[in-house]
Design a protein around this motif. Structure first.
Motif, mmCIF file in Angstrom:
data_model
loop_
_atom_site.group_PDB
_atom_site.id
_atom_site.type_symbol
_atom_site.label_atom_id
_atom_site.label_comp_id
_atom_site.label_asym_id
_atom_site.label_seq_id
_atom_site.Cartn_x
_atom_site.Cartn_y
_atom_site.Cartn_z
ATOM 1 N N UNK A 206 -59.459 32.820 -8.859
ATOM 2 C CA UNK A 206 -59.647 34.197 -9.332
ATOM 3 C C UNK A 206 -61.134 34.438 -9.554
ATOM 4 N N UNK A 207 -61.663 35.424 -8.848
ATOM 5 C CA UNK A 207 -63.097 35.687 -8.875
ATOM 6 C C UNK A 207 -63.375 37.044 -9.508
ATOM 7 N N UNK A 208 -64.237 37.068 -10.539
ATOM 8 C CA UNK A 208 -64.618 38.334 -11.150
ATOM 9 C C UNK A 208 -65.394 39.197 -10.173
ATOM 10 N N UNK A 209 -66.213 38.564 -9.338
ATOM 11 C CA UNK A 209 -66.991 39.328 -8.367
ATOM 12 C C UNK A 209 -66.106 40.035 -7.349
ATOM 13 N N UNK A 210 -64.891 39.539 -7.158
ATOM 14 C CA UNK A 210 -63.936 40.135 -6.218
ATOM 15 C C UNK A 210 -62.807 40.843 -6.957
ATOM 16 N N UNK A 211 -63.125 41.396 -8.116
ATOM 17 C CA UNK A 211 -62.147 42.171 -8.911
ATOM 18 C C UNK A 211 -60.937 41.329 -9.286
ATOM 19 N N UNK A 212 -61.185 40.049 -9.636
ATOM 20 C CA UNK A 212 -60.166 39.119 -10.112
ATOM 21 C C UNK A 212 -59.086 38.830 -9.072
ATOM 22 N N UNK A 213 -59.411 38.985 -7.821
ATOM 23 C CA UNK A 213 -58.477 38.596 -6.766
ATOM 24 C C UNK A 213 -58.612 37.094 -6.509
ATOM 25 N N UNK A 214 -57.512 36.451 -6.177
ATOM 26 C CA UNK A 214 -57.539 35.033 -5.842
ATOM 27 C C UNK A 214 -58.056 34.882 -4.416
ATOM 28 N N UNK A 215 -59.108 34.088 -4.265
ATOM 29 C CA UNK A 215 -59.800 34.051 -2.978
ATOM 30 C C UNK A 215 -60.151 32.624 -2.586
ATOM 31 N N UNK A 216 -60.554 32.493 -1.329
ATOM 32 C CA UNK A 216 -61.047 31.234 -0.790
ATOM 33 C C UNK A 216 -61.865 31.508 0.451
ATOM 34 N N UNK A 217 -62.629 30.512 0.908
ATOM 35 C CA UNK A 217 -63.504 30.671 2.066
ATOM 36 C C UNK A 217 -62.954 29.847 3.214
ATOM 37 N N UNK A 218 -62.840 30.473 4.362
ATOM 38 C CA UNK A 218 -62.359 29.775 5.561
ATOM 39 C C UNK A 218 -63.371 28.737 6.014
ATOM 40 N N UNK A 219 -62.947 27.491 6.214
ATOM 41 C CA UNK A 219 -63.836 26.423 6.646
ATOM 42 C C UNK A 219 -63.441 25.854 8.003
ATOM 43 N N UNK A 220 -62.181 26.027 8.395
ATOM 44 C CA UNK A 220 -61.754 25.502 9.686
ATOM 45 C C UNK A 220 -60.413 26.116 10.062
ATOM 46 N N UNK A 221 -60.220 26.365 11.363
ATOM 47 C CA UNK A 221 -58.958 26.874 11.873
ATOM 48 C C UNK A 221 -58.364 25.812 12.799
ATOM 49 N N UNK A 222 -57.133 25.387 12.522
ATOM 50 C CA UNK A 222 -56.447 24.387 13.333
ATOM 51 C C UNK A 222 -55.570 25.097 14.386
ATOM 52 N N UNK A 223 -55.317 24.452 15.489
ATOM 53 C CA UNK A 223 -54.431 25.053 16.505
ATOM 54 C C UNK A 223 -53.046 25.299 15.912
ATOM 55 N N UNK A 224 -52.526 26.475 16.154
ATOM 56 C CA UNK A 224 -51.217 26.844 15.583
ATOM 57 C C UNK A 224 -50.100 26.154 16.351
#
Length: 224
Positions: A206-224
């Protein structure tokens, strides 16, 4: 006999006249000394003190009106809040579904900066504005902020399709992973077209800078 009475009256009148001439009225009307605060040197001191107060007051007014006066600026607020070293050095954690989301949420600050693998269904990305009244911004979020104070992000659902306990999640997308995100397959999810990602995410929470939305940063995309 009459002569004796007249002579007695004259002597009595002479005694009254002698008494009046011998009485010193000035000696009986002596004045008490002046109080200290009414003496001449005290009055002079009052004038000096009053003059000094007026001069100091005028100088203070001139300083306030001076546009070139030096104004002390408030200390700069920190731009980012660094995650703990223990969180960033931990190996990626399997956090699929609602159970993985809840585990990270319960850990709170201890989970910030940890990398996890999960399944996401995401809408098209947009530029999200950060709040300007927040004193601390997570370093992972601050690194993606542009000159307008915005970050690229997509609204996602955390969990597999059909899971009744899916959670809302805001995925921040670094520019160097924009193509990987765009290459993820598009599928129908609850009658909405979304991209399905098996991704490694740096948990922000939960980030105050993002209006208390639960967030994360994409670091890698695996083949689906």
């Amino acid at each position: 006999m009459a002569d004796q009475q007249e002579e007695a009256v004259q002597r009595e009148g002479d005694r009254r006249q002698d008494s009046r001439r011998g009485w010193d009225r000035r000696q009986g009307d002596r004045r008490t000394p002046l109080p200290v605060w009414r003496r001449p040197w005290a009055l002079v001191a009052y004038g000096v003190v009053g003059t000094l107060l007026i001069v100091l007051l005028l100088r203070g007014v001139d300083r306030d009106d001076d546009p070139g006066a030096v104004v002390t600026a408030p200390p700069p607020r920190p731009a980012a809040q660094q995650p703990s070293a223990a969180a960033t050095s931990a190996p990626p954690l399997e956090a699929f579904g609602a159970a993985g989301f809840e585990r990270l949420t319960i850990e709170g600050e201890a989970a910030v900066g940890r990398r996890v693998r999960t399944e996401l269904y995401c809408d098209a990305p947009n530029a999200i504005a950060l709040r300007q009244d927040v004193t601390l911004v997570d370093s992972a979020v601050a690194a993606l902020r542009n000159v307008e104070g915005r970050v690229p992000a997509a609204s996602c659902e955390w969990g597999a399709r059909g899971d009744e306990r899916r959670e809302d999640f805001l995925l921040l997308i670094p520019p160097d992973l924009a193509d990987d995100f765009a290459a993820a397959p598009v599928t129908t999810d609850d009658f909405v077209r979304r991209r399905r990602l098996i991704a490694e995410v740096e948990w922000v929470g939960r980030s105050e800078a993002l209006a208390l939305r639960t967030a994360g940063v994409l670091r890698r995309v695996f083949p689906a």
